[in-house]
Design a protein around this motif. Sequence first.
Motif, PDB file in Angstrom:
ATOM      1  N   VAL A 180      15.242  -9.333 -53.830  1.00  0.00           N
ATOM      2  CA  VAL A 180      15.320 -10.149 -55.044  1.00  0.00           C
ATOM      3  C   VAL A 180      15.032 -11.602 -54.680  1.00  0.00           C
ATOM      4  CG1 VAL A 180      16.751 -10.854 -56.997  1.00  0.00           C
ATOM      5  CG2 VAL A 180      17.051  -8.572 -55.972  1.00  0.00           C
ATOM      6  N   ASP A 181      14.017 -12.154 -55.301  1.00  0.00           N
ATOM      7  CA  ASP A 181      13.708 -13.578 -55.084  1.00  0.00           C
ATOM      8  C   ASP A 181      14.549 -14.392 -56.066  1.00  0.00           C
ATOM      9  OD1 ASP A 181      12.695 -16.032 -54.509  1.00  0.00           O
ATOM     10  OD2 ASP A 181      10.579 -15.445 -54.644  1.00  0.00           O
ATOM     11  N   ALA A 182      15.682 -14.907 -55.580  1.00  0.00           N
ATOM     12  CA  ALA A 182      16.578 -15.710 -56.413  1.00  0.00           C
ATOM     13  C   ALA A 182      16.393 -17.197 -56.177  1.00  0.00           C
ATOM     14  CB  ALA A 182      18.029 -15.315 -56.144  1.00  0.00           C
ATOM     15  N   ASP A 183      15.343 -17.569 -55.439  1.00  0.00           N
ATOM     16  CA  ASP A 183      15.037 -18.991 -55.232  1.00  0.00           C
ATOM     17  C   ASP A 183      14.083 -19.423 -56.338  1.00  0.00           C
ATOM     18  OD1 ASP A 183      14.468 -21.522 -54.400  1.00  0.00           O
ATOM     19  OD2 ASP A 183      14.027 -20.972 -52.327  1.00  0.00           O
ATOM     20  N   VAL A 184      14.674 -19.702 -57.509  1.00  0.00           N
ATOM     21  CA  VAL A 184      13.837 -20.034 -58.663  1.00  0.00           C
ATOM     22  C   VAL A 184      13.238 -21.426 -58.535  1.00  0.00           C
ATOM     23  CG1 VAL A 184      15.076 -18.477 -60.197  1.00  0.00           C
ATOM     24  CG2 VAL A 184      15.904 -20.815 -59.902  1.00  0.00           C
TER      25      VAL A 184
END
Length: 335
Positions: A180-184
Amino acid sequence: MTDQGKINREGARPASLFERADAAFGLGPVNAGPKLPPVPPVPEPLRRAPVPQPQASAPQVQEQSVVPQAPAAPISEPAPLPEPAPEAPRAVAFSGPVAAIDREHLRDGGLIIPEDPVTGLLEEFRIVKRELLAEARSGDSGLARRILVCSPHPGEGKTYCATNLAIALAAERDLEVVLVDADVVKPEVTRRLGIEAERGLMDALADPSVQPESLVIRTDIEGLFVLPAGTPSALDAEYLASAHTGTVLDRLTQGAPNRILIFDTPPALAASPAAELAAHVGQALLVVRADETAKAALEDAQQLLSACPDIKLLLNAARYSLSGRRFGSYGAGGK
């Protein structure tokens, strides 16, 4: 003169009429049949004593001895039938697009190539994943299967470690790994894997009608899935802090005990998403760069992630070990 018989005057019984007739007409004795015995006189009927009539009196109650009896046992109601066990929820199937990952792109980025021979880099991440898997499989709740990868500052190798860890975990049999890429703020996962995507995590958090499983990308690496960061907005921090975040993450792992989520978050000291997501995971991997990360920064980052019950430290780009064990290409190529 008519001959008349003498009359017995000496007390003889007088002749009866039949006897006189016999004597006069010469008929002879008359057979009168056997002489019956005399019938005794009938005595007067016995007078019965009068039967005393009962006098009317008040009814008498017959006394009875009352034996005390034990109280009757209560009638037990039939035991209710056991309720049927609730059915386990079915695993949510991912229905997003399918993407092929360019292996040469992985190699250029210093990442693990699943089909290549075993390298020192792969062995290093095998050691890391074993500790994380042991905790994930022993935990009672599903939170231990959610792993946050973070660093105190930018440039300490968090995305590099999160991507390699996800590829190494996907090699496990019967295991699904969602990166999950949670580095928006600065999404890097899709770029490192060489795939493109527009919608992702933030779209599911901003719009409750969007099902997160429809945004998960299935890759051609067996067992590896990717949820991109999605469309950024000025309210990203508020969306991550909302209760809907827990609903979205629960849906991604619903009914799938063999599914692990790996979150690549912004640096803990640079943005708030890492601290917000720490409350939704069971393990955190804090990546620090050897000879660069200060002790104070490490302590501050650890404090921000304190909502996570289990924080592990991963030393990146280390060139030596106190035990003498070399880190191979992982130490030399940490990015």
